[in-house]
Design a protein around this motif. Structure first.
Motif, PDB file in Angstrom:
ATOM      1  N   PHE A 141       0.855  -1.188   0.000  1.00 27.62           N
ATOM      2  CA  PHE A 141       0.000   0.000   0.000  1.00 27.62           C
ATOM      3  C   PHE A 141       0.893   1.242   0.000  1.00 27.62           C
ATOM      4  O   PHE A 141       1.943   1.257   0.642  1.00 27.62           O
ATOM      5  CB  PHE A 141      -0.895  -0.025   1.243  1.00 27.62           C
ATOM      6  N   THR A 142       0.453   2.283  -0.701  1.00 29.12           N
ATOM      7  CA  THR A 142       1.311   3.460  -0.890  1.00 29.12           C
ATOM      8  C   THR A 142       1.270   4.461   0.268  1.00 29.12           C
ATOM      9  O   THR A 142       2.156   5.318   0.365  1.00 29.12           O
ATOM     10  CB  THR A 142       0.867   4.220  -2.156  1.00 29.12           C
ATOM     11  N   GLY A 143       0.238   4.368   1.120  1.00 29.38           N
ATOM     12  CA  GLY A 143       0.013   5.410   2.129  1.00 29.38           C
ATOM     13  C   GLY A 143       1.183   5.615   3.078  1.00 29.38           C
ATOM     14  O   GLY A 143       1.662   6.744   3.262  1.00 29.38           O
ATOM     15  N   GLY A 213      -6.922  10.449   4.242  1.00 29.70           N
ATOM     16  CA  GLY A 213      -7.416  10.149   2.897  1.00 29.70           C
ATOM     17  C   GLY A 213      -7.420   8.655   2.661  1.00 29.70           C
ATOM     18  O   GLY A 213      -7.377   7.872   3.604  1.00 29.70           O
ATOM     19  N   GLU A 215      -9.865   7.031   1.427  1.00 28.97           N
ATOM     20  CA  GLU A 215     -11.254   6.540   1.416  1.00 28.97           C
ATOM     21  C   GLU A 215     -12.186   7.752   1.536  1.00 28.97           C
ATOM     22  O   GLU A 215     -11.764   8.814   2.011  1.00 28.97           O
ATOM     23  CB  GLU A 215     -11.488   5.582   2.588  1.00 28.97           C
ATOM     24  N   TYR A 237      -5.587  13.087  -1.403  1.00 32.13           N
ATOM     25  CA  TYR A 237      -6.097  12.134  -2.400  1.00 32.13           C
ATOM     26  C   TYR A 237      -4.954  11.580  -3.241  1.00 32.13           C
ATOM     27  O   TYR A 237      -3.942  12.252  -3.456  1.00 32.13           O
ATOM     28  CB  TYR A 237      -7.102  12.867  -3.307  1.00 32.13           C
ATOM     29  N   THR A 240      -2.759   4.357  -6.262  1.00 33.37           N
ATOM     30  CA  THR A 240      -1.537   3.615  -6.531  1.00 33.37           C
ATOM     31  C   THR A 240      -1.004   3.930  -7.936  1.00 33.37           C
ATOM     32  O   THR A 240       0.195   4.134  -8.120  1.00 33.37           O
ATOM     33  CB  THR A 240      -1.829   2.098  -6.437  1.00 33.37           C
ATOM     34  N   PRO A 325     -14.038  13.236  -3.914  1.00 32.72           N
ATOM     35  CA  PRO A 325     -14.702  12.329  -4.857  1.00 32.72           C
ATOM     36  C   PRO A 325     -16.147  12.048  -4.413  1.00 32.72           C
ATOM     37  O   PRO A 325     -16.412  11.909  -3.225  1.00 32.72           O
ATOM     38  CB  PRO A 325     -13.838  11.071  -4.798  1.00 32.72           C
TER      39      PRO A 325
END
Ligand code: DLL
Length: 435
Positions: A141-143, A213, A215, A237, A240, A325
């Motif tokens: 995961f990038t977070g 962010g 979600e 925001y 990936t 979004p």
């Protein structure tokens, strides 16, 4: 609050200069992609577009779109635009082995991505004197890695906590006096509740800001988190495919997220026709990455429904803003920060010998997503032994955990007991009302 910038010259660049910069970068990037990625070259050839046809951003519309399906088709290395030896990292979306999207990064890609995250941290008031607790997941995961890199670039003392382990999060937050928290909004709310249960109040919590962010979250949730933690909560925001978080970030005005336009061109299109819509109209968000070396993206359809606005912002940034979004054009759900497609559940059921008659029920209880999957048991599998049913549920739940990366509660239910609407099974019941 007086605004600071991480890269002032770019963040406040006059719009005509910004567009000129985008045009120059686009011409180079299209050439790079055409020459190095056979998959794109074929798409462009099919559309009859050559790199010479792209002279600036006004020609962007001529390029073909790219979708998640294209990226999956090209799995794992079909989109690589540099030799593998130039890459220093990968990140990936959740999904089955064959359907994952794997994003590759050169050192320069990482560097520019971390700059984007650093801009977000500075816009939220971060400086080198801050202590930044990163509670996004580290790994594919990038977070975690994204905000970690940004935080270090700003010079904050960075706490790579990763997600979960609430007791430890609270202990470090209190002992080291974290001033900035980065995690999903649902986890921030959960942490807030846990702190409250332990007797902490907003004025005894050292945090001043949060960067949340990955979600959807509502304004109401923002107010709750801000009140419980005693902070200002900022949205961030990214996806990936575009490197990760930091494509867009909120400033002090909090009326949308500034898109890092020196690295990304944003378009809004009609999801049915592909037609580019004028600024201010609602549609599907499409990104073109201007600097990505290893894993370039031209006109990538995000499936996120959004609106763009270039209204003057009081923070001084000239970068265009995207609204939160407002939904998706596909059926992707985000549960506990993880992207889940109903088709993944279906794949598991078929593989495990079940009929694809199921219903996903998602809710939010005490700021935590609940994730239930009801599966109709076929008559040949039916048994009245409770222990056998429980064992079957457990096997299915494990298989889904492997596929998705998060744990559902699986319930086997009687044949034909799942609600159908006009003959169609209702596959997803999302009770969270996030949008
Ligand atoms: O969620 C990257 C990220 C990490 C963003 C940390 C922000 C903070 P993916 O897992 O690929 O990447 O999911 C991307 O998540 O297309 C949106 O539908 C959704 N999403 C991301 N940020 C937000 C947000 C990361 N601030 C998908 N609000 C995107 C609403 C968001 N939805």
């Amino acid at each position: 609050m007086a605004q600071s910038y991480y890269q002032k010259e770019i963040e406040t660049m006059p719009v005509d200069e910004l567009k000129k910069l985008q045009s120059e970068k686009l011409v180079k990037q299209v050439k790079h992609v055409y020459e190095n990625v056979a998959y794109y070259r074929n798409l462009m050839d099919e559309k009859g577009v050559k790199p010479e046809d792209i002279k600036g951003i006004e020609d962007l519309y001529k390029l073909p779109f790219i979708s998640k399906a294209d990226l999956r088709d090209a799995y794992p290395t079909g989109m690589l635009a540099v030799p593998m030896s130039e890459c220093v990292r990968i990140h990936s979306t959740s999904g089955t082995t064959g359907r994952r999207v794997v994003a590759f990064y050169t050192q320069n890609d990482i560097d520019l991505w971390e700059d984007c995250c650093a801009r977000a941290i500075v816009a939220a008031g971060g400086t080198k004197d801050d202590i930044c607790q990163v509670g996004y997941g580290y790994g594919l995961f990038t977070g975690g890695f994204g905000l970690n890199g940004g935080s270090q670039k700003v010079g904050c003392l960075t706490l790579p906590m990763s997600s979960g382990n609430t007791e430890r999060q609270i202990q470090f937050m209190m002992d080291l006096k974290s001033t900035i928290l980065c995690c999903t909004p649902s986890y921030a709310a959960y942490l807030g509740e846990s702190l409250k249960e332990q007797g902490y109040t907003a004025d005894t919590i050292p945090l001043k800001a949060g960067i949340f962010g990955a979600e959807p979250w509502t304004e109401e949730m923002r107010k709750n988190i801000e009140a419980t933690l005693g902070i200002k909560a900022y949205d961030i925001y990214g996806l990936t495919e575009t490197s990760g978080p930091g494509v867009a970030f909120e400033c002090c005005e909090q009326t949308g997220m500034h898109i890092n336009e020196d690295h990304f061109i944003a378009e809004i299109i009609d999801p049915d026709t592909g037609e580019v819509l004028p600024e201010g109209e609602k549609g599907e968000l499409v990104f073109t990455a201007l600097d990505k070396e290893a894993f370039p993206l031209l006109r990538y359809r995000t499936r996120d429904i959004c609106v763009l606005s270039r209204k003057k912002c009081s923070c001084g940034r000239t970068l265009i803003k995207m609204a939160k979004p407002m939904g998706r054009t596909d059926d992707m759900l985000i549960i506990r920060g993880v992207n889940v497609f109903p088709s993944q559940i279906e794949t598991v059921l078929l593989k495990e010998g079940y009929e694809p008659n199921y219903q996903i029920v998602v809710d939010r209880v005490n700021n935590n997503d609940t994730f239930d999957v009801n599966v109709e048991i076929s008559p040949d599998k039916f048994t009245d032994m409770v222990s056998e049913i429980l064992a079957m549920e457990k096997t299915l739940a494990n298989a889904m955990k492997i596929m998705l990366g998060i744990n559902p509660s699986v319930h086997l239910v009687a044949p034909k007991s799942i609600a159908r609407s006009e003959g169609k099974a209702v596959r997803v019941v999302d009770k969270r009302k996030l949008i």
